[in-house]
Motif scaffolding. Structure first.
Motif, short mmCIF file in Angstrom:
data_model
loop_
_atom_site.label_atom_id
_atom_site.label_comp_id
_atom_site.label_asym_id
_atom_site.label_seq_id
_atom_site.Cartn_x
_atom_site.Cartn_y
_atom_site.Cartn_z
N ASP A 745 -44.61 67.53 35.60
CA ASP A 745 -43.66 68.38 34.89
C ASP A 745 -42.56 68.80 35.85
N ALA A 747 -40.20 70.79 35.56
CA ALA A 747 -39.88 72.21 35.51
C ALA A 747 -40.74 73.03 36.45
N THR A 748 -41.88 72.48 36.90
CA THR A 748 -42.77 73.23 37.79
C THR A 748 -42.64 72.80 39.25
N SER A 758 -40.70 60.82 36.87
CA SER A 758 -41.67 61.85 36.49
C SER A 758 -42.86 61.30 35.74
#
Length: 873
Positions: A745, A747-748, A758
């Motif tokens: 992820d 976003a993390t 990703s």
């Protein structure tokens, strides 16, 4: 005041808006020219990007058309007929028509499932010859590139595809994985205290289970160790006692043979149960592995035949759900690769023609576990020694076993086998058939011969099974089986245990020989009125007048989120005399979600539950409480209060659990007037590999080791794992021999860490530990404005870090000379190019030491000068 107008366009990659300012005179001229009829293709003048004067210096002709791109190699996700095929790096070049197309080869198309040998225009081509115009070789074929998603969709008519592939994975993609040690552990400890007659008795219990293994290439070594310990104290006139035991079991070494679609195992295991009853053994087993087949070729499903008037779409539904869809060419079609879904449930087939005409017909479908498709086969060859543990001792007979199941046309399946030991032989033969609207039947007979101290016992066992689903009434006969054995018939387990004492805690009827056995499972869907489920079984035994009856009848429904159910069951409960009388119980349960009282987030995962039961002795017990979860369901809890009507002590129960990325913990406490108990539980997994040790949740057979150096605390695959401080994590459950998507992820990601991709696809074999390496860029994230002479670097230029890894292609300069870069060191240099000539290249030296970030601005921003070689001179 000067009035300006703006032209804005959304770029495909990233969805960013790019706006260009126009003087009003230029806008008026553009409108005038646009009003004239023209046959020329759309063209965007790059000069608009440099309206301050001068000539545009960047060539954007490759982007004039929708989906335009430059020639080169691109890593892409490839899908064929909407089926994911994997990730590949493909070359794109201009063809004779001037279009940039993927350079596909016959070998590559063959790996995707195209029937090269049956396509006249392809079968004689060299396997590695590039194909740059696919529709000319396969009519109605097409390729569609979505550059924003890095995805290439290939569409091939079904007539040109290999039959029976569907979602098949090319065995060449299967991964044996890395060498590793792996283990799952379970720990459980508890203490119970009971008070009576002025004394208190204590009982402490400990249970530990370690299921460990080792992988090396295709080899899988597995074993389980269990340890139990019990301490008792406080009993009148009895000393403190303790007992403990440690047992090693289920130890075996196994490997696959992909060419045979089989698995070889040596050690402790159990035989299959398709033909004979399953028995535990120590020895060697070679058996077919159905998991190596594509899902749509496993088990049994009927062939769907029909006729298409044109290029038509065929949709297959089962119980209202779409289970298969494909396109077929004009003329007769035959579909034999619909994935098995349950043992019954007729297929609702819809044929949608190209002109919109729709036809519909029903294909009856019923199956049994033993049935296979035409040409399908399963086998087992086992040699070893019986290793059962129901009795304290047994004959431990050495034996050989062989079974074979083969699918025939017209819905027939034949099966049989033989088992031979020194004093025991058995032979079995049977057949299954699917009879359209009537259902699926199978019948078999097993004959045995057993020698006991010069006495030979010969007998037979007959079995009939049936399955059927009625869509019109919502009734499903999931499986009904009837078996009868003659007096002198012995199964292999009964032969080995005959005359020996049962182990403590084993149900006494397991040592008796069954005379007849009946079992059935029925379900009835009532639409909005809920559903009924029925399960019943009855066994009786030779030499005994007693029978063993089991029954479960339940009704379940819900109303506005409130679930409720009524159940009736017959089972057996051990009494104080050690016997097992029938226990009949009627129960009612209700679950009320707190979400019916409001929309607050805290209420969405809380429930109030209540249950009440009454048995045949008139004893009534009830439990009422609340349960729920929090912190993204990682934390769970429950509290309940129990009451009874025949002197049962009221009891209170509390429990809480935590499911983390590295394991789970739970604890429980129970209290009543004369007893109390507490328990603690822990479970998890551990993987030892060449780079260290990584902890995880309890793991399944096939797992993935994620490596993202420097990326700590990143969510993996939807939260199933979180990377540790070194960037490692274990994805605990993968599908063997299938495609599994492993993703991080973004976003993390921690500050200063970026990844080049990703998501990855992995294809593990059974028991494999596959490694998913994610390249990380450790460094600063910077939004840089590139100045050049009196202006800025032109839109569309490429900026890349000097001495960066080759796979990093750099970033595209946007409007106003701005470019986003990640993974930058504190000091370094960029190479910026927008053409091949030296005057279209420059170099940027940067220093980020004085830059800072804030929560509102997590990306560093600087302005730097881009100096050309001529300027340096």
């Amino acid at each position: 005041m000067t009035i300006h107008s703006y032209f804005c366009s959304r770029q495909r990659r990233g969805g960013q808006n790019t706006c260009v300012r126009f003087p009003p005179q230029l806008l008026a001229l553009s409108i005038l020219l646009a009003s004239q009829p023209t046959l020329a293709q759309d063209y965007f003048d790059p000069g608009f990007l440099n309206v301050l004067g001068g000539k545009s210096e960047v060539d954007l002709s490759a982007f004039n058309q929708a989906g335009g791109m430059e020639e080169g190699s691109y890593p892409l996700e490839v899908a064929i007929n909407q089926r994911e095929a994997g990730q590949f790096t493909l070359e794109f070049k201009k063809n004779a028509q001037g279009k940039i197309t993927p350079q596909l080869t016959p070998a590559f198309l063959d790996s995707l499932g195209v029937n090269i040998a049956q396509v006249p225009s392809l079968k004689n081509l060299p396997t590695e010859q590039p194909i740059d115009d696919l529709p000319t070789l396969i009519p109605q074929a097409s390729t569609t590139l979505n550059l924003a998603q890095l995805r290439l969709d290939i569409s091939i008519p079904q007539v040109a595809m290999k039959p029976g592939l569907g979602n098949a994975v090319d065995p060449a993609l299967w991964e044996e994985g890395i060498s590793a040690l792996l283990a799952n552990y379970t720990l459980s400890a508890g203490r119970t205290s009971n008070s009576s007659s002025g004394t208190t008795q204590h009982s402490n219990n400990l249970f530990a289970l370690l299921h460990a293994g080792a992988n090396s290439g295709p080899w899988r070594l597995r074993s389980s160790v269990t340890h139990t310990r019990t301490d008792n104290s406080g009993y009148i006139n009895q000393p403190r006692t303790n007992s403990q035991s440690t047992r090693l079991s289920e130890t075996y070494l196994a490997r696959d043979f992909h060419g045979l679609r089989s698995t070889l195992l040596a050690g402790e295991s159990s035989t299959g149960s398709d033909v004979f009853d399953s028995v535990p053994f120590r020895g060697v087993k070679l058996n077919s592995n159905e998991l190596m087949l594509p899902p749509q070729l496993r088990g049994y499903a009927p062939v769907i035949n029909g006729i298409a008037n044109g290029n038509a779409r065929v949709t297959v539904r089962q119980n209202g759900n779409v289970v298969y869809e494909t396109w077929v060419a004009p003329g007769p079609f035959r579909i034999n690769d619909v994935q098995q879904a349950g043992l019954s449930g007729d297929y609702d087939v819809t044929v949608t023609e190209a002109n919109g005409e729709i036809r519909n017909f029903i294909v009856p479908y019923s199956s049994l576990p033993v049935m296979l498709r035409p040409g399908g086969w399963k086998y087992e060859l086992t040699a070893g020694r019986y290793d059962g543990n129901m009795t304290q001792e047994s004959r431990r007979a050495e034996f050989m076993l062989g079974t074979l199941i083969y699918g025939l046309p017209q819905g027939f399946t034949l099966y049989g086998g033989a088992l031979a030991a020194k004093d025991y032989q058995a032979l079995s033969v049977g057949s299954g058939i699917s009879v359209k609207n009537i259902g699926a039947f199978s019948a078999d007979v097993t004959a045995s011969s057993a020698n006991f101290a010069e006495t030979q016992q010969t007998g037979q066992s007959y079995r009939v099974r049936y399955s059927k689903s009625l869509i019109s009434t919502g009734t499903s006969v999931d499986l009904t089986a009837l078996r009868y054995s003659t007096r002198n018939y012995y199964s292999f387990s009964e032969f080995n245990g005959q005359g020996f004492r049962l182990e403590d805690g084993v149900s006494p009827w397991l040592q008796q020989r069954r005379r007849s056995s009946f079992q059935t499972q029925l379900s009835q869907q009532l639409g909005s009125w809920g559903s009924l489920n029925f399960r019943a079984s009855r066994d009786d035994y030779w030499g005994s007048e007693r029978s063993l009856t089991g029954l479960a009848l339940g009704y379940n429904n819900s109303y506005r989120g409130v679930s409720y159910g009524v159940n009736y069951a017959i089972d057996r409960m051990q009494d104080s005399n050690g016997s097992w009388p029938e226990n009949r119980q009627l129960s009612l349960n209700v679950s009320v979600p707190f979400s019916v009282f409001g929309h607050a987030p805290a209420l969405q995962s809380m429930y109030a539950t209540s249950s009440m039961s009454r048995d045949n002795t008139g004893r009534i017990q009830s439990q009422t409480g609340i349960s729920g979860s929090a912190l993204n369901q990682a934390f769970s809890y429950s509290a309940s209060q129990g009451l009874g009507n025949q002197g049962q002590a009221a009891n209170s129960n509390l429990s809480a659990g935590w499911q983390g990325s590295k394991g789970s913990l739970s604890a429980g406490y129970s209290y009543s007037e004369d007893s109390q108990s507490i328990n603690l539980n822990a479970s998890g997994g551990m993987l030892v590999h060449s780079d260290g040790v990584t902890f995880s949740r309890s793991m399944g057979e096939s797992v993935a080791l994620v490596s993202a150096p420097g990326a700590a605390g990143v969510n993996v695959s939807g939260g199933t794992a979180v990377t540790d401080s070194r960037g490692y994590a274990v994805v605990p459950y993968l599908t063997a021999y299938g495609k599994n998507s492993v993703g991080l992820d973004p976003a993390t990601l921690p500050e200063g860490v970026d990844i080049t991709q990703s998501n990855q696809n992995v294809y593990p074999t059974q028991g494999a530990v596959v490694k998913a390496n994610f390249a990380t860029r450790i460094g600063y994230q910077v939004l840089m404005t590139l100045k050049r002479e009196t202006g800025v670097v032109p839109f569309g230029a490429t900026a890349s870090l000097i001495n960066a890894p080759q796979e990093e292609n750099g970033s595209i300069v946007g409007d106003a000379g701005q470019v986003y870069l990640s993974g930058l060191p504190e000091q370094g240099a960029l190479n910026v190019t927008w053409g091949d000539n030296p005057d279209r290249q420059c170099r940027v030296n940067f220093n980020l030491k004085e830059t800072q970030t804030t929560p509102e601005r997590p990306v560093r921003e600087i302005t730097a000068s881009c100096v050309s070689a001529n300027e340096k001179a």
